[in-house]
Design a protein around this motif. Structure first.
Motif, PDB file in Angstrom:
ATOM      1  N   ARG A 134       0.839  -0.911   0.086  1.00 33.61           N
ATOM      2  CA  ARG A 134       0.078   0.148  -0.036  1.00 33.61           C
ATOM      3  C   ARG A 134       0.912   1.250  -0.226  1.00 33.61           C
ATOM      4  N   SER A 135       0.548   2.355  -0.703  1.00 35.21           N
ATOM      5  CA  SER A 135       1.215   3.552  -0.866  1.00 35.21           C
ATOM      6  C   SER A 135       0.369   4.732  -0.361  1.00 35.21           C
ATOM      7  N   ILE A 136       0.982   5.771   0.019  1.00 34.05           N
ATOM      8  CA  ILE A 136       0.506   7.115   0.180  1.00 34.05           C
ATOM      9  C   ILE A 136       1.290   7.922  -0.063  1.00 34.05           C
ATOM     10  N   ARG A 137       0.969   9.525  -0.460  1.00 30.26           N
ATOM     11  CA  ARG A 137       2.113  10.562  -0.597  1.00 30.26           C
ATOM     12  C   ARG A 137       1.860  11.467   0.390  1.00 30.26           C
ATOM     13  N   GLN A 221      -1.520   5.501   8.849  1.00 34.34           N
ATOM     14  CA  GLN A 221      -2.056   5.639   7.695  1.00 34.34           C
ATOM     15  C   GLN A 221      -3.052   4.541   7.589  1.00 34.34           C
ATOM     16  N   ASN A 222      -3.295   3.668   8.659  1.00 38.13           N
ATOM     17  CA  ASN A 222      -4.171   2.634   8.906  1.00 38.13           C
ATOM     18  C   ASN A 222      -4.245   1.925   7.426  1.00 38.13           C
ATOM     19  N   PHE A 223      -3.261   1.453   7.103  1.00 40.19           N
ATOM     20  CA  PHE A 223      -2.920   0.387   5.659  1.00 40.19           C
ATOM     21  C   PHE A 223      -3.762  -0.995   6.112  1.00 40.19           C
ATOM     22  N   LYS A 224      -4.553  -1.506   5.184  1.00 37.72           N
ATOM     23  CA  LYS A 224      -4.942  -2.567   5.411  1.00 37.72           C
ATOM     24  C   LYS A 224      -4.103  -3.701   4.756  1.00 37.72           C
TER      25      LYS A 224
END
Length: 233
Positions: A134-137, A221-224
């Motif tokens: 999972r990714s986020i900026r 970030q609460n990645f699942k």
């Protein structure tokens, strides 16, 4: 007599020079990225682990950081000694940060024992079975608490003054790779909490604090993502 003497020296000068013996020394290019392995057991483990990480990264499509990176990049591995690996990557561009979280599952080589290639070993020849990410900026405000100004000063366990008589085998490890256009740094701490309790070395605490800040940023970030093949964390 004079002609014979001249002929003798001419024969000597024409004698081919003995060839220099070929060197059998093979230089490992990855030795440059770890502490001197001479009489340093932990540094030898670092070298083996670095090669293990590079093979995993190649299989999931990540760039080899030992050759540098266009921008600052940080990778944090959490290895609990089982068949899955957690990887946190941070890639920076200007004031932005691309944060990714990977869960990588490797084959244990024991699922089909009759056809097992006994020349393979999970720590030297890993085979990725599956991976999830999972990714986020993020903006600068999101990651400013990482305090990146001091990351190149972090110390790896193998360069600390720790007695060889003290060792812990079955435990987890935190591995960090750092790269930019001009530098690459590999760091590894095995059983960091146990070693800190034994030695009280501030360098271990500083290292773990930085690892904890990265993991806290990811958790925020609460990645699942699958913790194993059946459950999500």
């Amino acid at each position: 007599l004079l002609p014979l003497t001249i002929l003798f020296f001419c024969c000597l000068s024409c004698k081919p020079k003995p060839e220099k013996p070929e060197s059998n020394i093979i230089t490992d290019p990855y030795l440059a990225f770890v502490t001197d392995t001479t009489n340093n057991r932990r540094a030898k483990w670092d070298l083996s682990d670095l090669k293990f990480r590079l093979k995993l990264e190649q299989q999931i499509g990540l760039k080899d950081l030992t050759s540098g990176a266009n921008n600052l990049e940080i990778r944090l591995w959490y290895d609990n000694g089982y068949s899955s690996q957690a990887l946190y990557t941070l890639w920076f561009q200007d004031t932005l940060c691309n944060l990714s979280y990977f869960r990588i599952f490797t084959k244990p080589y024991i699922y089909d024992y009759s056809n097992r290639n006994r020349n393979l070993y999970t720590r030297t020849d890993p085979i990725v079975d599956s991976s999830f990410s999972r990714s986020i900026r993020l903006n600068l405000k999101d990651y400013e608490n990482l305090h990146l100004d001091s990351i190149w000063l972090l110390k790896t366990q193998s360069e600390l003054h720790i007695s060889d008589s003290f060792q812990v085998l079955d435990c987890d490890s935190y591995i960090i790779e750092i790269a930019d256009k001009n530098r690459y740094k590999y760091l590894r701490h095995h059983c960091a909490q146990v070693y800190y309790e034994e030695t009280q070395l501030s360098e271990i605490l500083t290292y773990m604090d930085f690892c904890d800040r990265i993991i806290a940023l990811v958790k925020k970030q609460n990645f699942k993502i699958p913790y194993n093949h059946y459950y999500y964390e």
